[in-house]
Every structure is written in C-alpha cells, then in structure tokens.
Scaffold this motif. Structure first.
Motif, PDB file in Angstrom:
ATOM      1  N   LEU A 127      -5.242  -5.573  -8.191  1.00 28.36           N
ATOM      2  CA  LEU A 127      -5.179  -5.360  -9.633  1.00 28.36           C
ATOM      3  C   LEU A 127      -4.200  -4.241  -9.976  1.00 28.36           C
ATOM      4  O   LEU A 127      -3.460  -4.320 -10.972  1.00 28.36           O
ATOM      5  CB  LEU A 127      -6.578  -5.022 -10.159  1.00 28.36           C
ATOM      6  CG  LEU A 127      -6.777  -5.072 -11.678  1.00 28.36           C
ATOM      7  CD1 LEU A 127      -6.409  -6.452 -12.222  1.00 28.36           C
ATOM      8  CD2 LEU A 127      -8.203  -4.719 -12.035  1.00 28.36           C
ATOM      9  N   ALA A 128      -4.158  -3.215  -9.120  1.00 29.10           N
ATOM     10  CA  ALA A 128      -3.193  -2.129  -9.333  1.00 29.10           C
ATOM     11  C   ALA A 128      -1.764  -2.636  -9.202  1.00 29.10           C
ATOM     12  O   ALA A 128      -0.867  -2.204  -9.948  1.00 29.10           O
ATOM     13  CB  ALA A 128      -3.454  -1.004  -8.330  1.00 29.10           C
ATOM     14  N   TYR A 164     -13.917 -11.282  -8.804  1.00 30.71           N
ATOM     15  CA  TYR A 164     -13.617 -10.007  -8.172  1.00 30.71           C
ATOM     16  C   TYR A 164     -12.197 -10.021  -7.633  1.00 30.71           C
ATOM     17  O   TYR A 164     -11.871 -10.804  -6.739  1.00 30.71           O
ATOM     18  CB  TYR A 164     -14.594  -9.725  -7.033  1.00 30.71           C
ATOM     19  CG  TYR A 164     -14.199  -8.524  -6.199  1.00 30.71           C
ATOM     20  CD1 TYR A 164     -14.347  -7.231  -6.703  1.00 30.71           C
ATOM     21  CD2 TYR A 164     -13.642  -8.678  -4.928  1.00 30.71           C
ATOM     22  CE1 TYR A 164     -13.967  -6.124  -5.952  1.00 30.71           C
ATOM     23  CE2 TYR A 164     -13.260  -7.578  -4.170  1.00 30.71           C
ATOM     24  CZ  TYR A 164     -13.425  -6.303  -4.693  1.00 30.71           C
ATOM     25  OH  TYR A 164     -13.038  -5.222  -3.955  1.00 30.71           O
ATOM     26  N   LEU A 165     -11.356  -9.172  -8.198  1.00 28.75           N
ATOM     27  CA  LEU A 165     -10.028  -8.931  -7.660  1.00 28.75           C
ATOM     28  C   LEU A 165     -10.039  -7.560  -7.001  1.00 28.75           C
ATOM     29  O   LEU A 165     -10.485  -6.582  -7.618  1.00 28.75           O
ATOM     30  CB  LEU A 165      -8.965  -8.957  -8.761  1.00 28.75           C
ATOM     31  CG  LEU A 165      -8.366 -10.310  -9.147  1.00 28.75           C
ATOM     32  CD1 LEU A 165      -7.329 -10.109 -10.254  1.00 28.75           C
ATOM     33  CD2 LEU A 165      -7.739 -11.021  -7.973  1.00 28.75           C
ATOM     34  N   PRO A 166      -9.578  -7.438  -5.756  1.00 29.31           N
ATOM     35  CA  PRO A 166      -9.530  -6.121  -5.119  1.00 29.31           C
ATOM     36  C   PRO A 166      -8.778  -5.122  -5.994  1.00 29.31           C
ATOM     37  O   PRO A 166      -7.799  -5.472  -6.665  1.00 29.31           O
ATOM     38  CB  PRO A 166      -8.783  -6.392  -3.809  1.00 29.31           C
ATOM     39  CG  PRO A 166      -9.029  -7.842  -3.531  1.00 29.31           C
ATOM     40  CD  PRO A 166      -9.092  -8.511  -4.876  1.00 29.31           C
ATOM     41  N   ALA A 167      -9.262  -3.897  -5.991  1.00 30.55           N
ATOM     42  CA  ALA A 167      -8.665  -2.867  -6.850  1.00 30.55           C
ATOM     43  C   ALA A 167      -7.178  -2.688  -6.560  1.00 30.55           C
ATOM     44  O   ALA A 167      -6.375  -2.476  -7.482  1.00 30.55           O
ATOM     45  CB  ALA A 167      -9.413  -1.548  -6.657  1.00 30.55           C
ATOM     46  N   SER A 168      -6.794  -2.810  -5.282  1.00 30.11           N
ATOM     47  CA  SER A 168      -5.387  -2.637  -4.935  1.00 30.11           C
ATOM     48  C   SER A 168      -4.529  -3.772  -5.487  1.00 30.11           C
ATOM     49  O   SER A 168      -3.403  -3.541  -5.942  1.00 30.11           O
ATOM     50  CB  SER A 168      -5.220  -2.550  -3.414  1.00 30.11           C
ATOM     51  OG  SER A 168      -5.794  -3.686  -2.778  1.00 30.11           O
ATOM     52  N   SER A 213     -12.039 -14.819  -6.419  1.00 31.51           N
ATOM     53  CA  SER A 213     -11.080 -13.983  -7.152  1.00 31.51           C
ATOM     54  C   SER A 213     -11.291 -14.023  -8.655  1.00 31.51           C
ATOM     55  O   SER A 213     -10.863 -13.102  -9.372  1.00 31.51           O
ATOM     56  CB  SER A 213      -9.648 -14.429  -6.823  1.00 31.51           C
ATOM     57  OG  SER A 213      -9.381 -15.718  -7.367  1.00 31.51           O
ATOM     58  N   ARG A 273       0.830  -1.209   0.000  1.00 32.35           N
ATOM     59  CA  ARG A 273       0.000   0.000   0.000  1.00 32.35           C
ATOM     60  C   ARG A 273       0.866   1.261   0.000  1.00 32.35           C
ATOM     61  O   ARG A 273       0.519   2.262  -0.628  1.00 32.35           O
ATOM     62  CB  ARG A 273      -0.933  -0.012   1.207  1.00 32.35           C
ATOM     63  CG  ARG A 273      -2.110  -0.974   1.085  1.00 32.35           C
ATOM     64  CD  ARG A 273      -3.092  -0.796   2.227  1.00 32.35           C
ATOM     65  NE  ARG A 273      -4.247  -1.646   2.078  1.00 32.35           N
ATOM     66  CZ  ARG A 273      -5.309  -1.367   1.326  1.00 32.35           C
ATOM     67  NH1 ARG A 273      -5.338  -0.212   0.656  1.00 32.35           N
ATOM     68  NH2 ARG A 273      -6.315  -2.190   1.248  1.00 32.35           N
ATOM     69  N   HIS A 293      -0.844  -4.439 -12.411  1.00 31.96           N
ATOM     70  CA  HIS A 293      -0.538  -3.475 -13.480  1.00 31.96           C
ATOM     71  C   HIS A 293       0.812  -2.803 -13.227  1.00 31.96           C
ATOM     72  O   HIS A 293       1.586  -2.572 -14.188  1.00 31.96           O
ATOM     73  CB  HIS A 293      -1.652  -2.418 -13.561  1.00 31.96           C
ATOM     74  CG  HIS A 293      -2.874  -2.883 -14.276  1.00 31.96           C
ATOM     75  ND1 HIS A 293      -2.908  -3.160 -15.629  1.00 31.96           N
ATOM     76  CD2 HIS A 293      -4.137  -3.145 -13.828  1.00 31.96           C
ATOM     77  CE1 HIS A 293      -4.108  -3.556 -15.989  1.00 31.96           C
ATOM     78  NE2 HIS A 293      -4.876  -3.558 -14.913  1.00 31.96           N
TER      79      HIS A 293
END
Length: 465
Positions: A451-452, A445-449, A442, A17, A455
């Motif tokens: 997935l970030a 739904y993958l948590p946005a964090s 999963s 994070r 990327h």
C-alpha cells in the motif's frame, strides 16, 4: 527456472523495500533509477513472472504427456520466460528514455517467439501480426522520443544523461511546446500500441489466443504494466511542461474508446482466451481513464486498479488455460457448456476470477473502479464518466453471461464423442489455487508495504516527482 524467478521476485521486493527505506536505488548515471512508480511496477512484474513461470512447468508437462511439446520446445520455453521477465523488469527500472525503448523492444522479441511457440499456421499469423504492429508502435515511440529530445535542444545537455526522464522534468518549462506536443502524441500512440489501447489493440486477440497460457499472462499483465509505465513517464513530461490537460485528455479519450470497443466483442465472443483479451483491453482502458481524469484520486484509483488487476488476471488465464488444455481448444463450441461437471476446480477458479476482474464487490477491482468513478463525477468530465459507467455495467453483464453459460450451462450432449482430459492436481493447478487465494485475500488485506508503494507511485503520477 522457478528458482531463478523466485530469486528475481525476492530481489524486486528487496529493491522496493530499499526505496521505502528512504534510498533511491540508481545506477549508470541515473539511467536506471527506482522511484515510487518504478518500485510498484517492479514488484508487480516480478510477481507475475514468478506465478506464470511456475504455472508453466505443469502446463508444459501436460502437453509433453500428450506429445504436443518436445524437449527442445521445453528448453526454449524455459529460456524465453526468464528473458521476458528480465525485459519487463528492465523497463520498470529505466529512467533513460532510450534505454526504456530498448527494454520494450526486448519484450517484443521474446513475445514473438512465445506467440509462435506451437509453430502452427494460426500462431505464425498471429506472431507476424504482432511483430508488424508492435514494430510500428515502437517506430512511433522512437520518433516521439526523438521529438522530445529535439524540444529540449539547448536545455537537456549532451550525452546519455540528456535522455533521462528526471532531466526532462527538471527542464520541462523550457521545452519547445509544439515539438513537445508532437513528441508526446507519437510516444503515447507508440507505447499505447504495446499496452493494447484502442484503436491500436488489434494484435491482441490472436496473440493471446495462440500463445501458451503462461505467456498470455505475461503479455496480459506484465507487458501491459511495462507499457503503461512508459505511457506514464511520457504523460508526466507533458504534464510538467504543458499542464495536465493535453496528455490527460488524450489518455482519457483512448481509455474510454478502449472500454467501449471491448464491450461488443465481449458480448458476442466465441473463444475463451479472446474473451480474456478484450477484458485486458477493458482494464488498460480503465487505468488510462483514471490517469486521464487527473487529480490524486484518479491517479490512486488507476494504480490501485493496476495492482489488483495484476493479482486477479493470472487466475483467469490459468483457469482458462487449464480448461483449454483439457478440451484441446479454447473455442466455446469445442469446450462445450457445463464445464463444472467435468473440471470443477478449474471452472470454480474461472468463476472466481470472473467475479474479480469484472469489479464485483467485495473484490479489489470494485474499489479501484469506484475511486476512479468518484474522481470522474467530481471532475469536469461528468459526461465521459457517465458513458464509462454505462460501459462497465454492460461489460459486467456480458462477461457474466459468457462465463456463466460456459461453466453452469447444461452438460454436453452425451452423443458428443470428444472426451476431455481428466482434471488432475499438479504444480500448475496448485499455482492457480495459490494465486486465487492471494487475489481474493488482497481485497480485504493489502500488506502495508504494498500500500505504501501504491501511495508512493501516486505521488509520482500526481505530483510528477
């Protein structure tokens, strides 16, 4: 132990994070540094360590009830698992190639004691084979690092900072091409041995079979991710200095060979844990193929595959480990067919995990494999991608046959006097169920964090920065 692993996972998430917040965590003159790739591997290894350690508590209790584990062995196990997790996390934070090599060596030392945990002739043989081949691989990796350093003489500088990965990237155009090529080949072979890429995979089947199931998860997922982290760091140095073709083609060849070698052994397999071994060889091959194909899509597909594999493979090992415990063996002939009638929960989890790790829709590994295949068919490697696709189809059929026969086959012969242990709900079963829910959810739904992070890691692998 579980409390410590939970705190460790929490710290891994907090570090990731911090990176997503725009700060690059670093220490000791950038010898330890967390970028997008590091943050992703850090979180995945922290998660795997937590679920493996939690499952291991119930796993050991079952064996203690059957007088297969002593209190001394339990204390040893509770010391080795955190040590292994520390080594994996140490690898994922390493920016210095020398420290990274030392961290990988720490995973080797912990692995040897876990493989030989039961102190049987077969486990000692497996541990010795792992130690010899693992040390040989690390020797190749060390020689590769020395050659990489030699290729940058006069440009890298002096001191520990000269071995920092970021320093290699900065001076990549100035590295001596021939010496660099030699170093990359030796380093990729060395770390590829730890990852289990064919043909350096031969330590895996016996090691996975003999190690306790929680340790098998750490090796099949944690060690694999840590070794691939090292492979990617070397690949990125080569990419920055020589272009993507040299190391990319080597990874593509090793990855495709791994998938092809796993295929016949899954079709004729006789042991449940060895079946999962060749599945791991297949998946490390898939990730290597994605990286080798190049491009943003190939890198994203490979890292997405690493993520979904880290979520799904523990479920397979937990369910297989439970079935092996209940039947006192992981051999198919000892377990017998029709396990659903004797252990419905473990058998159901094994079927679910088989669907996930074979890339069946709608689970996550299906999407990652489709992304890699799309990258391959839109690249110049159409023939290799076609062979890759054919192997995946055969692997799916072979794995489905093996698991289907074991779980849904006819019940055991009533004359068979080998009565398995009854299935019971405990902390290991609860951990397996929770891990299965997380892996299944999963896919949708993958948590946005998270997935970030994928990327961000893709930008490191694709962009080299």
């Amino acid at each position: 132990m579980v409390g410590g692993l939970l705190v460790t996972f929490g710290l891994s998430v907090a570090t990731a994070r911090q990176f997503l917040g725009g700060t690059i965590p670093a220490a000791f003159g950038d010898a330890l540094r967390v970028d997008g790739l590091s943050a992703l591997v850090l979180v995945l290894c922290g998660f795997v360590g937590l679920v493996a350690g939690t499952y291991g508590v119930g796993y050991l209790r079952r064996n203690e009830d059957r007088d297969l584990v002593t209190s001394r062995m339990r204390r040893e196990f509770y010391g080795l698992i955190p040590a292994y997790v520390f080594a994996m996390l140490f690898v994922s934070m390493s920016n210095n190639l020398g420290i990274m090599w030392i961290a990988v060596e720490l995973t080797t030392l912990a692995s040897v004691f876990l493989i030989t945990f039961h102190d049987k002739d077969t486990s000692l043989e497996a541990g010795w084979k792992f130690l010899v081949l693992g040390s040989l691989g690390l020797g190749f990796a060390l020689l590769g690092i020395v050659l990489l350093f030699a290729s940058g003489q006069g440009h890298l500088g002096e001191g520990m900072a000269a071995l920092n990965w970021t320093r290699f990237i900065q001076v990549a155009p100035s590295l001596h091409p021939f010496t660099l090529r030699l170093g990359v080949v030796f380093a990729l072979i060395g770390y590829g041995t730890k990852a289990g890429l064919a043909p350096m995979h031969t330590w895996k089947p016996d090691a996975y079979r003999e190690a306790p199931s929680p340790a098998g998860v750490l090796m099949a997922v944690g060690m694999l991710n840590a070794a691939l982290y090292c492979v990617l760091r070397i690949h990125l140095i080569s990419k920055a200095a020589l272009g993507p073709a040299f190391s990319g083609d080597l990874l593509l060849a090793l990855g495709l060979l791994s998938v092809l070698i796993a295929t016949p052994f899954i079709l004729v397999q006789w042991n449940l844990k060895r079946l999962l071994t060749y599945s791991s060889i297949e998946h490390v091959g898939i990730i290597a193929v994605g990286i080798g194909l190049g491009g943003e899509a190939g890198a994203f597909g490979a890292l997405l595959h690493m993520t979904y594999h880290s979520l799904a493979k523990p479920v397979a090992f937990f369910s297989a480990g439970t079935l092996a415990q209940l039947h006192s063996s992981s051999n198919f002939d000892r377990i017998g067919t029709g396990t659903f009638s004797r252990a419905p929960v473990a058998s159901g989890l094994l079927v679910l995990s088989a669907l996930m790790i074979t890339g069946s829709p709608p689970f996550g590994l299906f999407f990652s494999e489709m992304i890699i295949l799309k990258a391959g068919f839109f690249s110049s490697h159409v023939t290799a991608t076609s062979i890759f696709l054919a192997a995946l189809v055969v692997l799916f059929c072979g794995f489905a046959f093996q698991v289907g026969r074991l779980v849904l086959g006819p019940p055991r012969d009533p004359k068979d006097r080998r009565v398995p242990q009854p299935e019971r709900f405990d902390i290991s079963m609860a951990t397996a169920i929770v891990a299965a829910i997380v892996a299944a959810v999963s896919a949708f739904y993958l948590p946005a964090s998270l997935l970030a992070l994928i990327h961000a890691a893709t930008q490191v692998v694709w962009g080299g920065a």
